[in-house]
Design a protein around this motif. Structure first.
Motif, PDB file in Angstrom:
ATOM      1  N   ILE A   1       0.866  -1.176   0.000  1.00 17.88           N
ATOM      2  CA  ILE A   1       0.000   0.000   0.000  1.00 17.88           C
ATOM      3  C   ILE A   1       0.901   1.223   0.000  1.00 17.88           C
ATOM      4  CG2 ILE A   1      -1.827   1.249   1.209  1.00 17.88           C
ATOM      5  CD1 ILE A   1      -2.550  -1.450   2.549  1.00 17.88           C
ATOM      6  N   LEU A   2       0.812   2.044  -1.034  1.00 14.99           N
ATOM      7  CA  LEU A   2       1.667   3.212  -1.164  1.00 14.99           C
ATOM      8  C   LEU A   2       0.826   4.475  -1.084  1.00 14.99           C
ATOM      9  CD1 LEU A   2       3.967   2.044  -4.112  1.00 14.99           C
ATOM     10  CD2 LEU A   2       4.273   1.707  -1.651  1.00 14.99           C
ATOM     11  N   GLY A   3       1.194   5.338  -0.124  1.00 15.59           N
ATOM     12  CA  GLY A   3       0.510   6.610   0.049  1.00 15.59           C
ATOM     13  C   GLY A   3       1.483   7.637   0.575  1.00 15.59           C
ATOM     14  N   SER A   4       1.289   8.053   1.838  1.00 15.23           N
ATOM     15  CA  SER A   4       2.247   8.959   2.474  1.00 15.23           C
ATOM     16  C   SER A   4       3.516   8.217   2.872  1.00 15.23           C
ATOM     17  CB  SER A   4       1.618   9.605   3.710  1.00 15.23           C
ATOM     18  OG  SER A   4       1.278   8.607   4.666  1.00 15.23           O
ATOM     19  N   GLY A   5       3.489   6.923   2.748  1.00 10.87           N
ATOM     20  CA  GLY A   5       4.625   6.046   3.017  1.00 10.87           C
ATOM     21  C   GLY A   5       4.333   4.699   2.385  1.00 10.87           C
ATOM     22  N   SER A   6       5.126   3.714   2.734  1.00 11.93           N
ATOM     23  CA  SER A   6       4.928   2.356   2.230  1.00 11.93           C
ATOM     24  C   SER A   6       4.448   1.473   3.378  1.00 11.93           C
ATOM     25  CB  SER A   6       6.236   1.810   1.644  1.00 11.93           C
ATOM     26  OG  SER A   6       6.054   0.486   1.182  1.00 11.93           O
ATOM     27  N   PHE A   7       3.300   0.838   3.205  1.00 12.49           N
ATOM     28  CA  PHE A   7       2.699  -0.013   4.227  1.00 12.49           C
ATOM     29  C   PHE A   7       2.361  -1.369   3.603  1.00 12.49           C
ATOM     30  CE2 PHE A   7       1.495   4.428   4.710  1.00 12.49           C
ATOM     31  CZ  PHE A   7       1.977   4.725   5.967  1.00 12.49           C
ATOM     32  N   GLY A   8       2.153  -2.371   4.439  1.00 11.75           N
ATOM     33  CA  GLY A   8       1.788  -3.659   3.883  1.00 11.75           C
ATOM     34  C   GLY A   8       1.678  -4.754   4.922  1.00 11.75           C
ATOM     35  N   PHE A   9       1.331  -5.954   4.442  1.00  9.72           N
ATOM     36  CA  PHE A   9       1.234  -7.133   5.289  1.00  9.72           C
ATOM     37  C   PHE A   9       1.469  -8.356   4.413  1.00  9.72           C
ATOM     38  CE2 PHE A   9      -3.015  -6.009   3.870  1.00  9.72           C
ATOM     39  CZ  PHE A   9      -3.538  -7.197   3.405  1.00  9.72           C
ATOM     40  N   SER A  10       1.743  -9.484   5.054  1.00  5.55           N
ATOM     41  CA  SER A  10       2.044 -10.710   4.327  1.00  5.55           C
ATOM     42  C   SER A  10       0.879 -11.698   4.425  1.00  5.55           C
ATOM     43  CB  SER A  10       3.320 -11.353   4.879  1.00  5.55           C
ATOM     44  OG  SER A  10       3.147 -11.717   6.243  1.00  5.55           O
ATOM     45  N   LEU A  11       0.819 -12.612   3.448  1.00  6.16           N
ATOM     46  CA  LEU A  11      -0.170 -13.683   3.416  1.00  6.16           C
ATOM     47  C   LEU A  11       0.571 -14.981   3.133  1.00  6.16           C
ATOM     48  CD1 LEU A  11      -1.285 -11.098   1.448  1.00  6.16           C
ATOM     49  CD2 LEU A  11      -3.433 -12.299   1.899  1.00  6.16           C
ATOM     50  N   SER A  12       0.182 -16.054   3.815  1.00  4.63           N
ATOM     51  CA  SER A  12       0.862 -17.338   3.610  1.00  4.63           C
ATOM     52  C   SER A  12      -0.101 -18.493   3.863  1.00  4.63           C
ATOM     53  CB  SER A  12       2.074 -17.464   4.535  1.00  4.63           C
ATOM     54  OG  SER A  12       1.677 -17.452   5.898  1.00  4.63           O
ATOM     55  N   GLY A  13       0.199 -19.625   3.246  1.00  3.05           N
ATOM     56  CA  GLY A  13      -0.604 -20.823   3.441  1.00  3.05           C
ATOM     57  C   GLY A  13       0.042 -22.002   2.734  1.00  3.05           C
ATOM     58  N   ASP A  14      -0.432 -23.216   3.036  1.00  2.00           N
ATOM     59  CA  ASP A  14       0.102 -24.438   2.428  1.00  2.00           C
ATOM     60  C   ASP A  14      -0.975 -25.120   1.598  1.00  2.00           C
ATOM     61  OD1 ASP A  14       2.760 -24.433   3.357  1.00  2.00           O
ATOM     62  OD2 ASP A  14       2.074 -25.105   5.340  1.00  2.00           O
ATOM     63  N   GLY A  15      -0.586 -25.503   0.383  1.00  2.00           N
ATOM     64  CA  GLY A  15      -1.475 -26.300  -0.446  1.00  2.00           C
ATOM     65  C   GLY A  15      -1.254 -27.783  -0.150  1.00  2.00           C
ATOM     66  N   ALA A  16      -2.336 -28.494   0.173  1.00  2.00           N
ATOM     67  CA  ALA A  16      -2.251 -29.934   0.497  1.00  2.00           C
ATOM     68  C   ALA A  16      -2.663 -30.766  -0.708  1.00  2.00           C
ATOM     69  CB  ALA A  16      -3.153 -30.240   1.689  1.00  2.00           C
ATOM     70  N   PRO A  17      -2.164 -32.014  -0.791  1.00  2.00           N
ATOM     71  CA  PRO A  17      -2.591 -32.876  -1.897  1.00  2.00           C
ATOM     72  C   PRO A  17      -4.098 -33.041  -1.902  1.00  2.00           C
ATOM     73  CG  PRO A  17      -0.736 -33.848  -0.721  1.00  2.00           C
ATOM     74  CD  PRO A  17      -1.217 -32.684   0.101  1.00  2.00           C
ATOM     75  N   GLU A  18      -4.659 -33.111  -3.095  1.00  5.54           N
ATOM     76  CA  GLU A  18      -6.100 -33.276  -3.211  1.00  5.54           C
ATOM     77  C   GLU A  18      -6.517 -34.600  -2.585  1.00  5.54           C
ATOM     78  OE1 GLU A  18      -9.598 -33.159  -6.651  1.00  5.54           O
ATOM     79  OE2 GLU A  18      -7.461 -33.067  -7.176  1.00  5.54           O
ATOM     80  N   THR A  19      -7.503 -34.579  -1.726  1.00  2.95           N
ATOM     81  CA  THR A  19      -7.951 -35.779  -1.022  1.00  2.95           C
ATOM     82  C   THR A  19      -8.733 -36.691  -1.972  1.00  2.95           C
ATOM     83  OG1 THR A  19      -8.118 -34.517   1.029  1.00  2.95           O
ATOM     84  CG2 THR A  19      -9.278 -36.634   0.945  1.00  2.95           C
ATOM     85  N   PRO A  20      -8.321 -37.966  -2.137  1.00  2.15           N
ATOM     86  CA  PRO A  20      -9.063 -38.876  -3.031  1.00  2.15           C
ATOM     87  C   PRO A  20     -10.420 -39.219  -2.438  1.00  2.15           C
ATOM     88  CG  PRO A  20      -7.390 -40.094  -1.827  1.00  2.15           C
ATOM     89  CD  PRO A  20      -7.166 -38.638  -1.508  1.00  2.15           C
TER      90      PRO A  20
END
Length: 249
Positions: free
Chosen positions: A217-236
């Motif tokens: 996010i860029l405005g009067s400064g630089s701001f932000g946040f992170s996103l993370s997650g794990d993809g699991a094998p498709e369940t049969p």
């Protein structure tokens, strides 16, 4: 409230014969203003409380360049203020640093004497408080979607800012899909003083393993946040790891 730089003599104006020219307010306070942005004009009113006209031969510049004359009803000098009449001089305020500003200017009167008046303001910048500081998702089967998670963004300052860019970045940015929230979806947009909004994202992994991205996010400064997650094998669907095949007609 900003400190008055001028003495009590200012409050009573300057007497010249039967004319007394009084500034009101003695010091204009622009309050908080975003750095690099110009305020609306604010007036100082000069009233002749005496019984004789007074002529102003010059109007000085304010001692700080952050304050600039921007009009008013007094006009350019020389001008005359009739008994019991008044006129205004307007200034704008453009702070260039985060700090307090106090300046003064004066009117020069015909026959000697002058009338001092002050201007003050505060340079400030918007700042985003982000909570939680990141979004982390439990493992999700590839091709399916998580529940939405929401992040809150609050501008803690008494000035706003224009957001020029707001975007997800990173190798897995497409795996995090915005599904709601009150923040605008299009940039640029104005983020008001002391205001807040939300962003809601779902995690839709497209491969097995870790995924990550960052919001910028860029405005009067630089701001932000992170996103993370794990993809699991498709369940049969069946224990042997194969899905049922439809019989041939």
């Amino acid at each position: 409230m900003k400190p008055l730089l001028l003495g009590m003599a200012l409050l009573g104006g300057i007497s010249s014969g039967g004319a007394v020219l009084v500034p009101s307010p003695a010091q204009v306070d622009f309050g908080d203003q975003a750095t690099g942005a110009t305020s609306d004009p604010m007036p100082t009113t000069f009233r002749n409380t005496g019984n004789q006209a007074v002529t102003v031969t010059a109007v000085s510049a304010v001692t700080l360049a952050a304050f600039v004359r921007a009009g008013g009803t007094c006009g350019e000098p020389p001008f005359t203020v009739a008994p019991q009449a008044s006129c205004t001089i307007e200034h704008t305020f453009t702070p260039y640093l985060v700090q307090a500003y106090c300046g003064y200017a004066h009117l020069t009167l015909a026959g000697g004497g002058r009338v001092d008046f002050g201007l003050a303001g505060e340079g400030n910048v918007a700042y985003l408080d982000i909570w939680p500081p990141s979004l982390s998702y439990f493992p999700v089967d590839v091709g399916t979607s998580s529940e939405g998670q929401t992040i809150n963004l609050s501008n803690l300052r008494p000035v706003g800012m224009t957001v020029s860019h707001m975007y997800l970045d990173g190798p897995d940015a497409s795996a995090f899909v915005r599904t709601g929230g009150t923040c605008p979806t299009q940039v640029p947009f104005y983020w008001g003083a002391s205001s807040s909004c939300t962003l809601t994202y779902r995690f839709v992994p497209d491969h097995v393993g870790s995924h990550s991205a960052s919001m910028n996010i860029l405005g009067s400064g630089s701001f932000g946040f992170s996103l993370s997650g794990d993809g699991a094998p498709e369940t049969p669907l069946f224990g042997d790891g194969f899905e049922a095949v439809a019989p041939t007609p």
